[in-house]
Design a protein around this motif. Structure first.
Motif, mmCIF file in Angstrom:
data_model
loop_
_atom_site.group_PDB
_atom_site.id
_atom_site.type_symbol
_atom_site.label_atom_id
_atom_site.label_comp_id
_atom_site.label_asym_id
_atom_site.label_seq_id
_atom_site.Cartn_x
_atom_site.Cartn_y
_atom_site.Cartn_z
ATOM 1 N N MET A 146 65.842 62.158 84.251
ATOM 2 C CA MET A 146 66.637 62.551 85.261
ATOM 3 C C MET A 146 66.369 61.529 86.374
ATOM 4 O O MET A 146 67.157 61.682 87.379
ATOM 5 C CB MET A 146 66.089 63.884 85.867
ATOM 6 N N VAL A 195 66.616 70.013 85.993
ATOM 7 C CA VAL A 195 66.953 68.692 85.612
ATOM 8 C C VAL A 195 65.992 68.153 84.498
ATOM 9 O O VAL A 195 66.337 67.188 83.824
ATOM 10 C CB VAL A 195 67.012 67.584 86.757
ATOM 11 N N THR A 228 74.439 67.297 88.370
ATOM 12 C CA THR A 228 73.430 68.262 88.528
ATOM 13 C C THR A 228 74.006 69.668 89.141
ATOM 14 O O THR A 228 73.834 70.903 88.612
ATOM 15 C CB THR A 228 72.511 67.834 89.392
ATOM 16 N N SER A 233 74.621 61.194 89.867
ATOM 17 C CA SER A 233 73.808 62.210 89.283
ATOM 18 C C SER A 233 73.778 63.411 90.086
ATOM 19 O O SER A 233 73.475 64.588 89.359
ATOM 20 C CB SER A 233 72.326 61.593 89.218
ATOM 21 N N ASP A 234 73.882 63.441 91.460
ATOM 22 C CA ASP A 234 73.850 64.617 92.196
ATOM 23 C C ASP A 234 75.260 65.703 91.889
ATOM 24 O O ASP A 234 75.141 66.959 91.379
ATOM 25 C CB ASP A 234 73.967 64.420 93.669
ATOM 26 N N TYR A 281 76.517 71.235 86.750
ATOM 27 C CA TYR A 281 75.920 71.726 85.418
ATOM 28 C C TYR A 281 76.514 73.267 84.904
ATOM 29 O O TYR A 281 75.720 74.069 85.602
ATOM 30 C CB TYR A 281 74.619 71.356 85.243
ATOM 31 N N LYS A 294 65.985 69.478 91.291
ATOM 32 C CA LYS A 294 65.871 67.947 92.002
ATOM 33 C C LYS A 294 66.098 68.155 93.314
ATOM 34 O O LYS A 294 66.860 69.234 93.778
ATOM 35 C CB LYS A 294 66.993 67.341 91.361
#
Lengths: 343, 351
Positions: free
Chosen positions: A339, A270, B135, B131-132, B138, A296
Motif C-alpha cells: 500500500m 488497503v 483506494t 493511490s487515493d 475499490y 489508510k
C-alpha cells in the motif's frame, strides 16, 4: 438492497443485539447460518480446517471464526509536501530539450510582455544585455541561430543543467534592477529577493523522527510502540456492531488524540495481516489468531499526542518506507508494503 | 503401429535390470543444479543501483585537458558519419517498409522538443492522488464470484432473412452513438489529465478585427501555444452572423503543458475569483470531460495577464470556455480526479 429491506435489517439488528455474534458487514452480506448441531460438530474438528498445502483455502465455517480475532488498524500517512529531486540524467535531458527548442521556436517578442519605456521594460533590457542578448534564462550562452548552434550538447562535468544553478539564476533574475527614478540601480541598491525555504529542515538535521516536517519529499507513516515494546500501526479489536472504518477512526482517536486533522481514505482496507492460531496437542485452541485490516488515513494538520491514550502506547514515530522496514518485523512489513507509494 | 513403437521401450525395461550400463546411484550423482545452489553467485541477478542516478562518465575519465576551450575553438561542425539518415518525406501507411521515426526523435521531420520539466502537479498526482483514487473506488468482489456478462448494447439481427447472416450488429435504438462504458478503476486506468481546450467566441470581431488579435494574444500569453482562429459554422440572420466569418480563437494543450496550465488555474486563478463557489456539479459531457467558463474579469487573474494588464485594451479582453479532457470514461470519475486535484464542485452532482 431495497430501502425497505435495509430498514428491516437495521430493526432486526437492534432486536437481536444481545445475542448477535456476527459482525456488521457479514450480517448485511448474504450469509447462510449453520444449524446449531453442525456448528457444534465443526468446533470439535476445528483444527482440521486450518489452511494446508493441499487445501490453501479451507471452507468457511462458523467455527473457524472463533479461532481468529478481527482487528482494525489505521496507517496514517503524511503525503509528500515537495517535489522530488530530479536525477542528473533528467536534468541533462531537460536542458538539452530546452536548447533544441530554442533552435526551433520563433524569437521571443518582448513587446508582447513589456510596454515600451516602462520600468519593467528597462529592467528586462538590462538583464537581457547581461545574458548576452539571449531571451532564455537557463540555457547558458547558447545562440540558437548563430554559427555554432550545432554545438548544443553539454560537455562532461558541466554544471549548466544543475537544479541548484538554475534556481540561483532565477532568484538573481527576480531582483529589481531599476530605481524609482527609472534609472539603472547601483549594485548596492539592489534588494535581494526572499529565498525559498530549504528542502532540508531542522528536523532532518537533528533526525527528529517525531516531527512531521521531516523528509518533506517523502511519504511519512505513523508508527506506534505498544506496551510490549513492539512497533506497529495502531489497531484494535472490531466489536460486532461496528464497521472497519468506524473502528479505525476510533482507534486513531484513542491512540493519537483528537489534535489532528485527518481524513480516512475510503472505507475499504488497503492491507491485511494474518497471524495463524496456535493449537495444543489435544487439538484445543491454545492462542487465537489475528486478522488485522488496515485502513489508510491522511493527516492534513496537527500532531499525534500519546498522553493518556487508552491503548497503552509508549511512543510514536513518523517514518519513511525504508525506515519502517527496519522497525517492523519482516512479516508485518511484507503485509503492508504494497500500500506504500514509491515516494 | 503404436504397439510396434512401444517395443523398444518395453525391451529396455526388461533388459534394464541385467544391463551393466546402468546409471550410477542417486546418492553418488553430481548434478549441476545442486552444485549451483551450494555456491552462491557473486554477481546479483538484478542491478541494485539505477543507472540514472549517477553520471556514467566523470571529468576524471576524460583525458582532454580543456574540453570546453577545445569545443569553443572549433569553427566547424563535427564531421558526420558517412550515412546520414533522412526520414521519409511522406507517410506511406503502416505496412510500408520505410517508417518515419517518432516525433520525439530529433531527426524526425515533425520533431517537437520536450519535455522541459516534470510538472509539479504530476509529482502530486503520482505520489498521492493516484493511490487515493484507487483506494476510494475499490470495489471488492469475493473470490469465486462469477463475472457479470457485459451488457450487450448493439442490437442483433433476428436472422429472419438469409441476407442478415454475418451482418454487423446495429447501433442502439434512437441514438446511434455508443457512449463509453465506465470501467472499475484499477492501476491500469486511473483517470488522468489528457488535454485542455480553451476557446473564445468573439462576435464583435465582425465589426472590429482587433478583437481577434487581442483574443489571440491573451490566449497565447497564458498558454504559451499559438492559437487558431475559428470561423462561424452557419449563418443566422437574427444574430447578424455569416458563415465563414472569423469569429473566435481556440487553443489545445496536451501532456505536460496541460498539467502546468491546470496547476496555474487551480493554485493561482481560482483562489482570486471573488465569491467563487466552485465548478457547477451539473457540468460534463458524460464521457469524462469537464467544462466551465472564465469571464472577462477572471482572465486578468492569470499571472501573465496580471503582470502587464495595462498592455491590453481592457474592453476587448473577453472570457473563454475551458474544457478539461481526462482519460476517465464517466463524469463521476473525472469529477473525482478534479476534486482530488483541488477543484471544488457545488450544487447537485449529475452524472
Amino acid at each position: 438492497m431495497a430501502a425497505s429491506s435495509r430498514g428491516g435489517n437495521a430493526a432486526s439488528a437492534l432486536l437481536r443485539r444481545g445475542q448477535s455474534s456476527i459482525c456488521a458487514s457479514c450480517r448485511s452480506a448474504q450469509f447462510r447460518p449453520y444449524s446449531a448441531n453442525a456448528e457444534a460438530a465443526a468446533t470439535a474438528e476445528a483444527h482440521h480446517l486450518k489452511p494446508t498445502e493441499a487445501q490453501p483455502h479451507p471452507p468457511f465455517t462458523a467455527s473457524r471464526r472463533a479461532e481468529y480475532r478481527i482487528k482494525s488498524g489505521i496507517i496514517l500517512t503524511r503525503a509528500p509536501l515537495l517535489t522530488r529531486n530530479l536525477t542528473p540524467f533528467e536534468n541533462a535531458f531537460f536542458f538539452y530539450q530546452k536548447r533544441l527548442n530554442e533552435r526551433l521556436v520563433l524569437p521571443f517578442r518582448h513587446t508582447l510582455f513589456y510596454k515600451k519605456d516602462t520600468a519593467a521594460d528597462l529592467d528586462w533590457r538590462i538583464k537581457f544585455e547581461e545574458r548576452g542578448r539571449i531571451a532564455a534564462k537557463d540555457i547558458g550562452r547558447y545562440y540558437a541561430q548563430g554559427r555554432n548552434a550545432w554545438n548544443d550538447e553539454l560537455l562532461v562535468g558541466s554544471t549548466l543543467s544543475d537544479e541548484e544553478r538554475i534556481r540561483e539564476i532565477l532568484l538573481k533574475d527576480a531582483e529589481n534592477r531599476v530605481t524609482e527614478d527609472g534609472e539603472e540601480a547601483d549594485p548596492d541598491e539592489i534588494v535581494p529577493v526572499e529565498r525559498p525555504m530549504d528542502r532540508i529542515t531542522e528536523a532532518d538535521k537533528t533526525n527528529d523522527v517525531r516531527r512531521l516536517d521531516r523528509k518533506l519529499d517523502r511519504t511519512l507513516y505513523l508508527l506506534v510502540q505498544g506496551s510490549d515494546g513492539k512497533w506497529q500501526f495502531p489497531s484494535e479489536d472490531v466489536p460486532t456492531d461496528e464497521h472497519l472504518h468506524e473502528t479505525a477512526t476510533r482507534v486513531l482517536e484513542s491512540a493519537a488524540g483528537v489534535n489532528m486533522n485527518t481524513w480516512i481514505v475510503g472505507r475499504v482496507p488497503v492491507a491485511h495481516l494474518v497471524t495463524q492460531p496456535e493449537f495444543n496437542e489435544d487439538t484445543s485452541l491454545k492462542q487465537k489468531g489475528e486478522k488485522v485490516f488496515f485502513l489508510k488515513g491522511r493527516i492534513m494538520a496537527g500532531q499525534a499526542d500519546l498522553n493518556g491514550n487508552k491503548l497503552g502506547l509508549q511512543d510514536f514515530n513518523w517514518l519513511t518506507k525504508e525506515e519502517l522496514k527496519e522497525k517492523l518485523s519482516e512479516d508485518y512489513f511484507h503485509s503492508v508494503r504494497n500500500m506504500m507509494a514509491d515516494r | 503401429m503404436t504397439a510396434l513403437r512401444e517395443v523398444p521401450r518395453a525391451g529396455r525395461q526388461l533388459l534394464g535390470s541385467i544391463s551393466h550400463l546402468k546409471s550410477c546411484q542417486a546418492s553418488l550423482r553430481r548434478c549441476a543444479s545442486t552444485e549451483a545452489a551450494a555456491s552462491r553467485p557473486t554477481i546479483p541477478d538484478i542491478e541494485q543501483e539505477s543507472g540514472l542516478t549517477a553520471p556514467i562518465v566523470t571529468r576524471e575519465d576524460v583525458q582532454i585537458v580543456a574540453p570546453r576551450k577545445r569545443a569553443s575553438q572549433r569553427t566547424h561542425e563535427l564531421p558526420h558519419e558517412r550515412y546520414r539518415y533522412h526520414p521519409p518525406k511522406y507517410y506511406r501507411g503502416p505496412l510500408h517498409p520505410v517508417q518515419p521515426p517518432p516525433p520525439s526523435d530529433p531527426v524526425a521531420r515533425n520533431f517537437t522538443p520536450g519535455p522541459f520539466n516534470l510538472p509539479r502537479l504530476k509529482h502530486t498526482f503520482h505520489s498521492s492522488v493516484a493511490s487515493d483514487i484507487m483506494t476510494l473506488t475499490y470495489q471488492h468482489t469475493p473470490p469465486g464470484t462469477p463475472d457479470t456478462p457485459e451488457r450487450i448494447r448493439l442490437r442483433e439481427w433476428d436472422d429472419s432473412s438469409p441476407y442478415m447472416k454475418n451482418r454487423p450488429k446495429r447501433g442502439p435504438r434512437g441514438n446511434d452513438v455508443l457512449f463509453p462504458l465506465e470501467k472499475d478503476i484499477t492501476w491500469r486506468n486511473i483517470p488522468e489529465i489528457k488535454a485542455i481546450h480553451l476557446a473564445m467566441y468573439l462576435p464583435k470581431a465582425k465589426k472590429n478585427r482587433d478583437h481577434i488579435i487581442v483574443g489571440k494574444s491573451v490566449l497565447q500569453t497564458i498558454t504559451g501555444v499559438r492559437p487558431e482562429v475559428t470561423t462561424t459554422k452557419a449563418s443566422v440572420a437574427q444574430w447578424g452572423i455569416v458563415k465563414g466569418d472569423r469569429s473566435g480563437v481556440k487553443v489545445s494543450l496536451r501532456g505536460n503543458q496541460a498539467y502546468e496550465f491546470m496547476d496555474k488555474v487551480i493554485h493561482l486563478v481560482f483562489p482570486k475569483i471573488k465569491d467563487w463557489k466552485g465548478i457547477s456539479g451539473t457540468t460534463g459531457d458524460s464521457t469524462g470531460n469537464i467544462s466551465w467558463g472564465f469571464d472577462a474579469t477572471t482572465m486578468q487573474y492569470f499571472p501573465e495577464v496580471e503582470a502587464n494588464y495595462s498592455l491590453y485594451p481592457s474592453k476587448m479582453i473577453s472570457g473563454c470556455r475551458f474544457t478539461l479532457e481526462t482519460t476517465a470514461k464517466s463524469d463521476r470519475h473525472a469529477r473525482l480526479l478534479c476534486m482530488s486535484l483541488g477543484i471544488p464542485f457545488y450544487g447537485k452532482l449529475v452524472d
